[in-house]
Design a protein around this motif. Structure first.
Motif, PDB file in Angstrom:
ATOM      1  N   ARG A 178       7.893  11.285  -3.345  1.00 47.16           N
ATOM      2  CA  ARG A 178       7.967  12.127  -2.148  1.00 47.16           C
ATOM      3  C   ARG A 178       6.910  11.661  -1.136  1.00 47.16           C
ATOM      4  O   ARG A 178       5.964  10.953  -1.510  1.00 47.16           O
ATOM      5  CB  ARG A 178       7.807  13.582  -2.546  1.00 47.16           C
ATOM      6  N   PRO A 179       7.028  12.072   0.134  1.00 51.87           N
ATOM      7  CA  PRO A 179       6.191  11.479   1.183  1.00 51.87           C
ATOM      8  C   PRO A 179       4.685  11.545   0.922  1.00 51.87           C
ATOM      9  O   PRO A 179       3.999  10.535   1.046  1.00 51.87           O
ATOM     10  CB  PRO A 179       6.564  12.276   2.434  1.00 51.87           C
ATOM     11  N   HIS A 180       4.147  12.714   0.533  1.00 50.34           N
ATOM     12  CA  HIS A 180       2.692  12.791   0.386  1.00 50.34           C
ATOM     13  C   HIS A 180       2.190  12.018  -0.821  1.00 50.34           C
ATOM     14  O   HIS A 180       1.085  11.478  -0.798  1.00 50.34           O
ATOM     15  CB  HIS A 180       2.213  14.251   0.401  1.00 50.34           C
ATOM     16  N   ASP A 181       3.012  11.922  -1.859  1.00 54.46           N
ATOM     17  CA  ASP A 181       2.640  11.074  -2.996  1.00 54.46           C
ATOM     18  C   ASP A 181       2.584   9.617  -2.549  1.00 54.46           C
ATOM     19  O   ASP A 181       1.709   8.857  -2.957  1.00 54.46           O
ATOM     20  CB  ASP A 181       3.652  11.223  -4.144  1.00 54.46           C
ATOM     21  N   ALA A 182       3.540   9.228  -1.714  1.00 57.25           N
ATOM     22  CA  ALA A 182       3.564   7.841  -1.222  1.00 57.25           C
ATOM     23  C   ALA A 182       2.313   7.562  -0.402  1.00 57.25           C
ATOM     24  O   ALA A 182       1.685   6.509  -0.546  1.00 57.25           O
ATOM     25  CB  ALA A 182       4.818   7.609  -0.384  1.00 57.25           C
ATOM     26  N   LEU A 183       1.936   8.507   0.410  1.00 61.59           N
ATOM     27  CA  LEU A 183       0.749   8.336   1.248  1.00 61.59           C
ATOM     28  C   LEU A 183      -0.486   8.134   0.368  1.00 61.59           C
ATOM     29  O   LEU A 183      -1.307   7.250   0.624  1.00 61.59           O
ATOM     30  CB  LEU A 183       0.582   9.576   2.134  1.00 61.59           C
ATOM     31  N   GLY A 184      -0.601   8.939  -0.675  1.00 57.73           N
ATOM     32  CA  GLY A 184      -1.734   8.817  -1.592  1.00 57.73           C
ATOM     33  C   GLY A 184      -1.762   7.435  -2.254  1.00 57.73           C
ATOM     34  O   GLY A 184      -2.810   6.821  -2.403  1.00 57.73           O
ATOM     35  N   LEU A 185      -0.599   6.931  -2.613  1.00 58.97           N
ATOM     36  CA  LEU A 185      -0.532   5.637  -3.309  1.00 58.97           C
ATOM     37  C   LEU A 185      -0.854   4.473  -2.385  1.00 58.97           C
ATOM     38  O   LEU A 185      -1.371   3.453  -2.809  1.00 58.97           O
ATOM     39  CB  LEU A 185       0.890   5.435  -3.866  1.00 58.97           C
ATOM     40  N   VAL A 186      -0.507   4.657  -1.120  1.00 55.13           N
ATOM     41  CA  VAL A 186      -0.654   3.548  -0.179  1.00 55.13           C
ATOM     42  C   VAL A 186      -1.971   3.666   0.592  1.00 55.13           C
ATOM     43  O   VAL A 186      -2.290   2.821   1.412  1.00 55.13           O
ATOM     44  CB  VAL A 186       0.580   3.487   0.748  1.00 55.13           C
ATOM     45  N   ASP A 187      -2.753   4.694   0.281  1.00 59.51           N
ATOM     46  CA  ASP A 187      -4.046   4.888   0.914  1.00 59.51           C
ATOM     47  C   ASP A 187      -3.897   5.147   2.414  1.00 59.51           C
ATOM     48  O   ASP A 187      -4.134   4.280   3.251  1.00 59.51           O
ATOM     49  CB  ASP A 187      -4.973   3.679   0.666  1.00 59.51           C
ATOM     50  N   GLY A 188      -3.517   6.352   2.704  1.00 55.38           N
ATOM     51  CA  GLY A 188      -3.269   6.756   4.082  1.00 55.38           C
ATOM     52  C   GLY A 188      -4.488   6.670   4.982  1.00 55.38           C
ATOM     53  O   GLY A 188      -4.365   6.557   6.191  1.00 55.38           O
ATOM     54  N   ASP A 189      -5.685   6.692   4.382  1.00 57.88           N
ATOM     55  CA  ASP A 189      -6.870   6.659   5.234  1.00 57.88           C
ATOM     56  C   ASP A 189      -7.058   5.293   5.889  1.00 57.88           C
ATOM     57  O   ASP A 189      -7.591   5.200   6.983  1.00 57.88           O
ATOM     58  CB  ASP A 189      -8.117   7.005   4.410  1.00 57.88           C
ATOM     59  N   THR A 190      -6.611   4.250   5.152  1.00 57.04           N
ATOM     60  CA  THR A 190      -6.746   2.929   5.775  1.00 57.04           C
ATOM     61  C   THR A 190      -5.442   2.511   6.452  1.00 57.04           C
ATOM     62  O   THR A 190      -5.341   1.428   6.986  1.00 57.04           O
ATOM     63  CB  THR A 190      -7.105   1.858   4.721  1.00 57.04           C
ATOM     64  N   ASN A 191      -4.466   3.350   6.368  1.00 57.04           N
ATOM     65  CA  ASN A 191      -3.198   3.024   7.018  1.00 57.04           C
ATOM     66  C   ASN A 191      -2.769   4.189   7.910  1.00 57.04           C
ATOM     67  O   ASN A 191      -1.910   4.983   7.535  1.00 57.04           O
ATOM     68  CB  ASN A 191      -2.121   2.714   5.970  1.00 57.04           C
ATOM     69  N   PRO A 192      -3.398   4.293   9.097  1.00 54.02           N
ATOM     70  CA  PRO A 192      -3.087   5.438   9.951  1.00 54.02           C
ATOM     71  C   PRO A 192      -1.623   5.486  10.375  1.00 54.02           C
ATOM     72  O   PRO A 192      -1.091   6.561  10.616  1.00 54.02           O
ATOM     73  CB  PRO A 192      -4.011   5.252  11.168  1.00 54.02           C
ATOM     74  N   ALA A 193      -0.959   4.322  10.394  1.00 56.33           N
ATOM     75  CA  ALA A 193       0.449   4.317  10.816  1.00 56.33           C
ATOM     76  C   ALA A 193       1.278   5.131   9.827  1.00 56.33           C
ATOM     77  O   ALA A 193       2.076   5.996  10.216  1.00 56.33           O
ATOM     78  CB  ALA A 193       0.962   2.884  10.889  1.00 56.33           C
ATOM     79  N   LEU A 194       1.057   4.902   8.521  1.00 63.48           N
ATOM     80  CA  LEU A 194       1.832   5.644   7.522  1.00 63.48           C
ATOM     81  C   LEU A 194       1.431   7.124   7.537  1.00 63.48           C
ATOM     82  O   LEU A 194       2.274   8.008   7.407  1.00 63.48           O
ATOM     83  CB  LEU A 194       1.627   5.041   6.126  1.00 63.48           C
ATOM     84  N   ARG A 195       0.135   7.390   7.707  1.00 63.14           N
ATOM     85  CA  ARG A 195      -0.295   8.797   7.750  1.00 63.14           C
ATOM     86  C   ARG A 195       0.388   9.532   8.908  1.00 63.14           C
ATOM     87  O   ARG A 195       0.879  10.644   8.746  1.00 63.14           O
ATOM     88  CB  ARG A 195      -1.824   8.910   7.884  1.00 63.14           C
ATOM     89  N   ARG A 196       0.439   8.867  10.065  1.00 62.01           N
ATOM     90  CA  ARG A 196       1.089   9.504  11.220  1.00 62.01           C
ATOM     91  C   ARG A 196       2.553   9.800  10.909  1.00 62.01           C
ATOM     92  O   ARG A 196       3.073  10.856  11.225  1.00 62.01           O
ATOM     93  CB  ARG A 196       0.992   8.590  12.447  1.00 62.01           C
ATOM     94  N   ILE A 197       3.212   8.848  10.246  1.00 59.42           N
ATOM     95  CA  ILE A 197       4.636   9.022   9.919  1.00 59.42           C
ATOM     96  C   ILE A 197       4.812  10.214   8.979  1.00 59.42           C
ATOM     97  O   ILE A 197       5.612  11.117   9.223  1.00 59.42           O
ATOM     98  CB  ILE A 197       5.193   7.735   9.254  1.00 59.42           C
ATOM     99  N   VAL A 198       4.010  10.222   7.908  1.00 62.44           N
ATOM    100  CA  VAL A 198       4.183  11.267   6.887  1.00 62.44           C
ATOM    101  C   VAL A 198       3.779  12.633   7.420  1.00 62.44           C
ATOM    102  O   VAL A 198       4.463  13.644   7.192  1.00 62.44           O
ATOM    103  CB  VAL A 198       3.399  10.895   5.606  1.00 62.44           C
ATOM    104  N   ASP A 199       2.668  12.678   8.170  1.00 66.90           N
ATOM    105  CA  ASP A 199       2.223  13.970   8.698  1.00 66.90           C
ATOM    106  C   ASP A 199       3.250  14.576   9.661  1.00 66.90           C
ATOM    107  O   ASP A 199       3.304  15.789   9.844  1.00 66.90           O
ATOM    108  CB  ASP A 199       0.868  13.825   9.405  1.00 66.90           C
ATOM    109  N   GLY A 200       4.062  13.739  10.254  1.00 71.02           N
ATOM    110  CA  GLY A 200       5.042  14.249  11.223  1.00 71.02           C
ATOM    111  C   GLY A 200       6.340  14.726  10.576  1.00 71.02           C
ATOM    112  O   GLY A 200       7.223  15.236  11.261  1.00 71.02           O
TER     113      GLY A 200
END
Ligand SMILES: Cc1cc2nc3c(=O)[nH]c(=O)nc-3n(C[C@H](O)[C@H](O)[C@H](O)COP(=O)(O)OP(=O)(O)OC[C@H]3O[C@@H](n4cnc5c(N)ncnc54)[C@H](O)[C@@H]3O)c2cc1C
Length: 444
Positions: free
Chosen positions: A253-275
């Motif tokens: 699921r999206p937030h699990d993916a963000l955790g695995l891909v390290d959303g802090d160093t990947n703001p692009a993915l964080r922006r996508i998931v947070d939206g």
């Protein structure tokens, strides 16, 4: 027990329908695949609880045929037995159950409407075949219905139907593309209730993956995707070990993916998931020793955003004489109400359609806030096309799959279409496909 992998080219994280389907496509082509699933068994949201001859899915589940899910299951050779719901269904309005006008004959017979409403409804269905789902992508369901349906009673009926089809009561947010696509499809292609529950599909996919050499590790939590400047190196597990791989598919699921891909160093993915806006449901599933009424088996509620179906009346989901009913309430993700009230509302629907169900109750399962879909396609984002793509910005050989990914379909259709796409990209970009590249799982 965990198995050690001899040869891994690709790691798939997540053993739900998407992860399993991606593993099947890759393994069939001779790619060394290791799938890691943190739960003790694969299946994710498609898993089924079975006991004493009853099969309870995690909330109401049906296959909407004619889309990516049917296509992928057929391509992978996964077959299943099924039943289809009846043509004659019912709606509840102001506490009274009426025949649901599902076809022109039903429209003429129903006690729901007067003559002018019937004309409006017939006109709606006649023009539906001309509507192009893609053209409705930037318009909300509510706006789309307001523009097309004049009579308030007809609009109320279609709003109820729309909430059930788009899995949300936020009709002012959800793209009309979802509603038009699903309604048109449901008129042409049957709905399947899977015998033995969706576990049948999970088991079928697992069997295909393993037969083709995929290694499935259950009870194995991935901690993160390892990479060097965006080039994927493998997956780090909770026990500290690394599975090296030249490509990774994250099918969580999206937030699990963000955790695995390290959303802090990947703001692009964080922006996508947070939206993303998840589609949540309150589900009440009951196993009964007998069905109180064989008449009201499928009911669309117009008094509240709810729907129920006695799926066991049409597919093998209960022992002889027993019954399984799934009821669900569509929620608005912006403002979730009291879960106890949602439960009472669902019980009220069962009381109306199946009075006496409490006296024959064998087991109940209440899932108050279950995420039925990781991302509702919204009008603001342009419908299906507004969901995140299969590739992750800033990474090479890292792919996403799930019901929140890619431009095709809704729910399982989106999961399966994105899984197929992710596998296709891996195969296209990996010249080593069919040969062993990376080594075995190593400690690190
Ligand atoms: C109540 C309900 C009703 C639904 N009804 C329908 C329907 O009628 N028709 C339809 O088409 N679809 C329906 N759906 C949607 C359908 O169930 C999903 O689209 C589909 O099952 C999603 O599969 P998935 O593999 O994408 O995700 P998931 O099933 O969520 O799988 C993700 C997996 O990843 C695992 N995971 C997460 N993090 C990690 C980690 N760090 N390491 C290892 N593993 C991890 C999880 O344990 C999980 O098994 C419904 C869903 C729900 C909840």
């Amino acid at each position: 027990m965990e198995k050690r992998t001899d040869r891994t080219d690709v790691v798939v994280v997540g053993g739900g329908m998407a992860g399993l389907a991606a593993a099947c496509y890759l393994a069939r082509e001779g790619v060394g695949v290791t799938l890691v699933e943190k739960a003790s068994a694969p299946g994710g949201r498609a898993a089924t609880r079975s006991f004493d001859g009853f099969y309870l899915n995690r909330g109401i589940h049906a296959i909407y045929t004619g889309g990516a899910a049917s296509r992928v299951l057929a391509e992978l050779g996964v077959t299943y037995a099924y039943g289809t719901p009846p043509k004659e269904t019912f709606v509840r309005r102001e506490g009274v159950l009426h025949t649901f006008p599902a076809d022109p004959l039903g429209i003429l017979r129903t006690s729901l409407f007067g003559a002018r409403d019937r004309v409006d409804l017939v006109r709606f269905f006649a023009t539906l075949s001309l509507a192009r789902p893609g053209e409705a992508a930037h318009v909300s369901v509510q706006e789309w219905l307001d523009r097309r349906v004049r009579r308030p009673r007809v609009r109320r009926l279609l709003e109820g139907l729309a909430r059930t089809l788009v899995y949300s009561s936020a009709l002012d947010l959800v793209s009309a593309e979802v509603f038009v696509d699903r309604l048109r499809r449901s008129l042409r292609h049957p709905v399947h209730y899977v015998e033995g529950g969706w576990q049948t599909l999970v088991d079928g996919l697992r069997e295909v993956a393993e037969r083709n050499g995929a290694c499935i590790l259950v009870g194995t939590r991935a901690l993160g995707v390892e990479h060097h400047e965006g080039l994927v190196r493998g997956v780090r597990l909770k026990d500290g070990s690394l599975i090296p791989a030249s490509a990774v598919i994250v099918a969580t699921r999206p937030h699990d993916a963000l955790g695995l891909v390290d959303g802090d160093t990947n703001p692009a993915l964080r922006r996508i998931v947070d939206g993303l806006l998840p589609g949540r449901l309150a589900c009440l599933d009951v196993a009964l020793s007998r069905l109180p009424s064989s008449r009201y088996t499928v009911v669309q509620d117009l008094d509240r955003p709810q729907f129920m179906s006695v799926q066991s009346a049409y597919a093998q989901l209960a022992p002889e004489g027993g019954a399984v009913i799934h009821a669900f309430k569509q929620l608005d993700p912006r403002g979730l109400d009291d879960p106890r009230q949602d439960e009472r509302d669902l019980e009220g629907l069962l009381d109306a359609a199946q009075p006496g169900w409490r006296e024959v109750l064998v087991r109940r399962q209440y899932l108050p806030r279950i995420e039925a879909v990781g991302a509702l396609p919204t009008a603001a984002r342009g419908g299906f096309a507004g969901r995140p793509g299969t590739e992750v910005p800033g990474f090479t050989n890292l792919y996403l799959a799930g019901d929140w990914v890619g431009p095709e379909g809704f729910l399982l259709d989106a999961s399966m279409a994105s899984a197929r796409r992710a596998a296709e990209l891996v195969l296209r970009r990996a010249p080593s496909s069919g040969k062993s590249t990376a080594g075995s799982r190593v400690s690190g």
